[in-house]
Design an enzyme around this catalytic site. Sequence first.
Site, PDB file in Angstrom:
ATOM      1  N   SER A 102       0.839  -1.204   0.000  1.00 51.41           N
ATOM      2  CA  SER A 102       0.000   0.000   0.000  1.00 51.41           C
ATOM      3  C   SER A 102       0.873   1.254   0.000  1.00 51.41           C
ATOM      4  O   SER A 102       1.660   1.456  -0.911  1.00 51.41           O
ATOM      5  CB  SER A 102      -0.973  -0.042   1.182  1.00 51.41           C
ATOM      6  N   HIS A 225      -8.263   1.014  -0.433  1.00 55.84           N
ATOM      7  CA  HIS A 225      -8.268   0.004  -1.501  1.00 55.84           C
ATOM      8  C   HIS A 225      -9.670  -0.540  -1.753  1.00 55.84           C
ATOM      9  O   HIS A 225      -9.876  -1.736  -1.910  1.00 55.84           O
ATOM     10  CB  HIS A 225      -7.272  -1.120  -1.180  1.00 55.84           C
TER      11      HIS A 225
END
Length: 342
Positions: A102, A225
């Site tokens: 991430s 996400h």
Amino acid sequence: MTTQVAFLFPGQGSQTVGMGEDVFAASAAARHVFATFDQILGFSLSDLCFQGPEETLRSTINAQPAIVAVSLAYLAAFQEALSPQYSSWSTPLTPSYTAGHSVGECSALAASGAIDLAGAAYLVKERGRLMHEEETACPGGMAAIIGMDAQTLQQICEDVSKKMQQEQTDNSRHPGFGQVILANFNAPGQIVISGEQHALEAACLLAKERGAKRVIPLTVSGAFHSPAMQPAVNKLAVSIASTELRDTVIPVIGNVKAQPLTTEAELRTELAEQVAQSVQWTGIIEYLAAQGVTTFFEIGPGQALAGMIKRIVKGATIINIGSVSDIKKAVNKVQESDLLAE
């Protein structure tokens, strides 16, 4: 280039009050990293990392630049410890690949040679700011689902999202409302779901009912996400367009497709899209292992990635660099091995 080595960087959730304080005291290279971030952000990020308060540090707008700053500080201090004459993130120990989970991808970008330190600080500042805007507009969260296969969990998320959408009458609401998806494929048997709060809670309950061994809420403040972040994609693309990027010296294995990214154009697309796309971490580690990587350096706060790697690649060597004592151990391991000789 050291063919069996990859540098990996952690993502949000790894932050803790006090992180980086030891390396700040011990390393001039690390102090330069913190000073640059403090200047670009316009406040003392270093003080926030070292002293808290925890609630402020945990906020997305602060946690993301803090994690990247600490990760790069440890990387700089590690290379400095290997050679006081070090000249880049990737010398004297040069990995074949970098990757980040991430927001850790921003750290990987710097380690790859594609962006300078000030650029990385600006980019992660904008990323955190824009994602914070969307978590405020569409409150949500994330949860790790342990012991459930992806197909079953995918069906749960689809069922919940469909039901929530059918019940929704206001089409002007945020695109993330009522949505929950598979967000992080962290390791076999460990998948993170992410979504708007009501949808997330419903999916967690359904996962328990259908046999998940454990459901663990994550210490993050938004539905990362997932579709809740979709409005941030175009906004972030504008910030990325104003950031100087170069082709990589070392390939970055991207979050979205778990494939190497080497060109400036590929990086710009990846960095914008990945905030609303699933993190293919299992695929990243499998790709690296297939290329012959056997030694994984986890650089930054915490040891979450180490646990994932152990579940994906049996027998892998994992070297953590998240403290000054870790740096000393890592330097000894490198000097005792043939890694620098390649």
